[in-house]
Design a protein around this motif. Structure first.
Motif, PDB file in Angstrom:
ATOM      1  N   PRO A  66      36.836  39.127 -19.623  1.00 36.38           N
ATOM      2  CA  PRO A  66      37.081  38.005 -18.714  1.00 36.38           C
ATOM      3  C   PRO A  66      35.885  37.059 -18.598  1.00 36.38           C
ATOM      4  O   PRO A  66      34.726  37.465 -18.708  1.00 36.38           O
ATOM      5  CB  PRO A  66      37.370  38.690 -17.379  1.00 36.38           C
ATOM      6  CG  PRO A  66      37.912  40.026 -17.760  1.00 36.38           C
ATOM      7  CD  PRO A  66      37.153  40.429 -18.990  1.00 36.38           C
ATOM      8  N   VAL A  67      36.205  35.791 -18.357  1.00 41.23           N
ATOM      9  CA  VAL A  67      35.198  34.738 -18.235  1.00 41.23           C
ATOM     10  C   VAL A  67      35.275  34.131 -16.838  1.00 41.23           C
ATOM     11  O   VAL A  67      36.377  33.871 -16.325  1.00 41.23           O
ATOM     12  CB  VAL A  67      35.425  33.635 -19.288  1.00 41.23           C
ATOM     13  CG1 VAL A  67      34.419  32.502 -19.123  1.00 41.23           C
ATOM     14  CG2 VAL A  67      35.348  34.222 -20.691  1.00 41.23           C
ATOM     15  N   ARG A  68      34.111  33.911 -16.233  1.00 43.58           N
ATOM     16  CA  ARG A  68      34.059  33.278 -14.910  1.00 43.58           C
ATOM     17  C   ARG A  68      33.791  31.783 -15.066  1.00 43.58           C
ATOM     18  O   ARG A  68      32.908  31.376 -15.809  1.00 43.58           O
ATOM     19  CB  ARG A  68      32.951  33.883 -14.059  1.00 43.58           C
ATOM     20  CG  ARG A  68      33.127  35.327 -13.677  1.00 43.58           C
ATOM     21  CD  ARG A  68      32.043  35.747 -12.677  1.00 43.58           C
ATOM     22  NE  ARG A  68      30.698  35.556 -13.209  1.00 43.58           N
ATOM     23  CZ  ARG A  68      29.601  35.462 -12.463  1.00 43.58           C
ATOM     24  NH1 ARG A  68      29.689  35.508 -11.132  1.00 43.58           N
ATOM     25  NH2 ARG A  68      28.407  35.320 -13.018  1.00 43.58           N
ATOM     26  N   PHE A  69      34.559  30.982 -14.343  1.00 41.68           N
ATOM     27  CA  PHE A  69      34.344  29.544 -14.248  1.00 41.68           C
ATOM     28  C   PHE A  69      33.753  29.276 -12.859  1.00 41.68           C
ATOM     29  O   PHE A  69      34.460  29.340 -11.861  1.00 41.68           O
ATOM     30  CB  PHE A  69      35.689  28.818 -14.367  1.00 41.68           C
ATOM     31  CG  PHE A  69      35.823  27.941 -15.575  1.00 41.68           C
ATOM     32  CD1 PHE A  69      34.854  27.887 -16.561  1.00 41.68           C
ATOM     33  CD2 PHE A  69      36.952  27.148 -15.728  1.00 41.68           C
ATOM     34  CE1 PHE A  69      35.002  27.067 -17.676  1.00 41.68           C
ATOM     35  CE2 PHE A  69      37.112  26.329 -16.831  1.00 41.68           C
ATOM     36  CZ  PHE A  69      36.132  26.289 -17.809  1.00 41.68           C
ATOM     37  N   ILE A  70      32.467  28.987 -12.771  1.00 43.10           N
ATOM     38  CA  ILE A  70      31.825  28.750 -11.477  1.00 43.10           C
ATOM     39  C   ILE A  70      31.995  27.280 -11.093  1.00 43.10           C
ATOM     40  O   ILE A  70      31.715  26.378 -11.886  1.00 43.10           O
ATOM     41  CB  ILE A  70      30.322  29.097 -11.533  1.00 43.10           C
ATOM     42  CG1 ILE A  70      30.113  30.541 -12.025  1.00 43.10           C
ATOM     43  CG2 ILE A  70      29.680  28.890 -10.160  1.00 43.10           C
ATOM     44  CD1 ILE A  70      30.621  31.602 -11.106  1.00 43.10           C
ATOM     45  N   VAL A  71      32.438  27.044  -9.856  1.00 50.02           N
ATOM     46  CA  VAL A  71      32.625  25.693  -9.323  1.00 50.02           C
ATOM     47  C   VAL A  71      31.829  25.582  -8.037  1.00 50.02           C
ATOM     48  O   VAL A  71      31.850  26.492  -7.204  1.00 50.02           O
ATOM     49  CB  VAL A  71      34.120  25.404  -9.042  1.00 50.02           C
ATOM     50  CG1 VAL A  71      34.309  23.999  -8.492  1.00 50.02           C
ATOM     51  CG2 VAL A  71      34.951  25.588 -10.312  1.00 50.02           C
ATOM     52  N   SER A  72      31.127  24.462  -7.847  1.00 53.72           N
ATOM     53  CA  SER A  72      30.261  24.317  -6.674  1.00 53.72           C
ATOM     54  C   SER A  72      30.966  23.671  -5.486  1.00 53.72           C
ATOM     55  O   SER A  72      30.313  23.297  -4.514  1.00 53.72           O
ATOM     56  CB  SER A  72      29.015  23.504  -7.031  1.00 53.72           C
ATOM     57  OG  SER A  72      29.358  22.177  -7.385  1.00 53.72           O
ATOM     58  N   PHE A  73      32.300  23.562  -5.564  1.00 53.57           N
ATOM     59  CA  PHE A  73      33.074  22.971  -4.468  1.00 53.57           C
ATOM     60  C   PHE A  73      34.113  23.975  -3.974  1.00 53.57           C
ATOM     61  O   PHE A  73      34.482  24.902  -4.695  1.00 53.57           O
ATOM     62  CB  PHE A  73      33.760  21.686  -4.943  1.00 53.57           C
ATOM     63  CG  PHE A  73      32.789  20.602  -5.322  1.00 53.57           C
ATOM     64  CD1 PHE A  73      32.216  19.791  -4.359  1.00 53.57           C
ATOM     65  CD2 PHE A  73      32.425  20.410  -6.642  1.00 53.57           C
ATOM     66  CE1 PHE A  73      31.307  18.797  -4.697  1.00 53.57           C
ATOM     67  CE2 PHE A  73      31.518  19.427  -7.004  1.00 53.57           C
ATOM     68  CZ  PHE A  73      30.958  18.617  -6.023  1.00 53.57           C
TER      69      PHE A  73
END
Length: 328
Positions: free
Chosen positions: A37-44
């Protein structure tokens, strides 16, 4: 005898590996990427424009790769939390940053001691989208055009004020002020929403704000759009001129998004991701989704993204210096 055979077999394997072309191991690894699995980090926070767009890309990448792409929201602290999470992650392509221009450009201009380095800690992957903004005044404002606003500002420098929902909007407005040769007073706000609301209420004279957030108030008759900050008129407001048409020579301002990986992520992995993200950016679903938000696709590969990032940092530094905006 068995040990002897194992030794012979091991030597054969090592000899075969030695004959492989240099760099073939990373390429083979990239072919299998992602294997987990891959994490998509979002700052919102969830529900924001960047978050929903990241989820579209995550879903399509999952369709392509048959591995989960999980959007993880890390809002707050001027995007420091999200940026650090990516900067310190293993450089194996399993943690990615779906970033706006704020953490990778604006923060480089506005903060002296960042807990991460926007250029050195990230490997650019692909640029995805951009959205235009509107220059707005209250519906009851006497200023019907940009020329009206500028004329009043030149007669009484610093008398007219503007709401800025973030430091990036402050810099953008100061760039507008420079383009038209006027001086305005900055009124800081903690977020675009209260800046827009107070301008609609007449608390401030004008603001620059994202079209997706402000268009409903324009259409509802609470705000008047004097200009769009893009290089062409917007389909939703065909009668509203661009800022350049209105006399703000060379002034354009966009919010944009892009994908970054931790520095030292294998180039073969970056290239594979860049190709996949570029494919998604060109798909009809993506174009339609962005159009609904008032935005558009803004594709670029890793090399072009890096050049653009550097150019943006240099441009914003010049504007901040001329406006007297000091890094915190």
């Amino acid at each position: 005898m068995t040990d002897f055979r194992h030794r012979i077999e091991r030597r054969r394997i090592l000899a075969a590996l030695a004959l492989l072309p240099l760099g073939s191991a990373p390429l083979a690894w990239a072919q299998d990427y992602p294997s987990k699995p891959v994490r998509f980090i979002v700052s919102f926070p969830p529900g924001s424009g960047a978050d929903t767009l990241a989820r579209l890309y995550a879903r399509r990448l999952q369709d392509m790769t048959k591995q989960p792409f999980i959007v993880e929201n890390r809002p707050g602290a001027n995007s420091f939390i999200a940026a650090q999470a990516v900067a310190t992650a293993a450089p194996d392509g399993t943690t990615l940053f779906f970033a706006s221009n704020s953490p990778v450009v604006v923060n480089a201009v506005l903060f002296k001691n960042l807990p991460y380095q926007p250029l050195n800690d990230f490997a650019p992957v692909a640029r995805t989208s951009r959205g235009t903004n509107l220059l707005l005044v209250p519906q009851a404002s006497p200023y019907k055009t940009v020329a009206d606003l500028v004329e009043a500002a030149k007669k009484a420098p610093k008398k007219l004020n503007y709401a800025a929902g973030s430091a990036s909007y402050q810099i953008a407005t100061e760039e507008f002020a420079e383009a038209v040769g006027a001086d305005f007073t900055h009124v800081p706000y903690k977020g675009a929403a209260p800046a827009i609301q107070d301008t609609a209420a007449g608390v401030t004279d004008f603001t620059i704000a994202d079209i997706s957030a402000s268009l409903p108030l324009v259409q509802g008759g609470r705000l008047r759009a004097l200009a769009v900050t893009s290089d062409r008129r917007h389909a939703a407001l065909p009668n509203v001129p661009t800022a350049i048409e209105s006399g703000a020579t060379g002034f354009e301002y966009y919010n944009w998004t892009a994908v970054f990986a931790p520095a030292k992520t294998p180039q073969a992995v970056v290239d594979k991701l860049s190709q996949q993200i570029g494919q998604i950016t060109g798909e009809p679903e993506t174009l339609a989704y962005l159009a609904k938000l008032g935005g558009e696709t803004f594709p670029a590969d890793a090399k072009e993204l890096r050049r653009y990032q550097i150019t943006q940092i240099e441009q914003w530094k010049r504007v901040a210096q001329r406006a007297g905006i000091q890094p915190e």
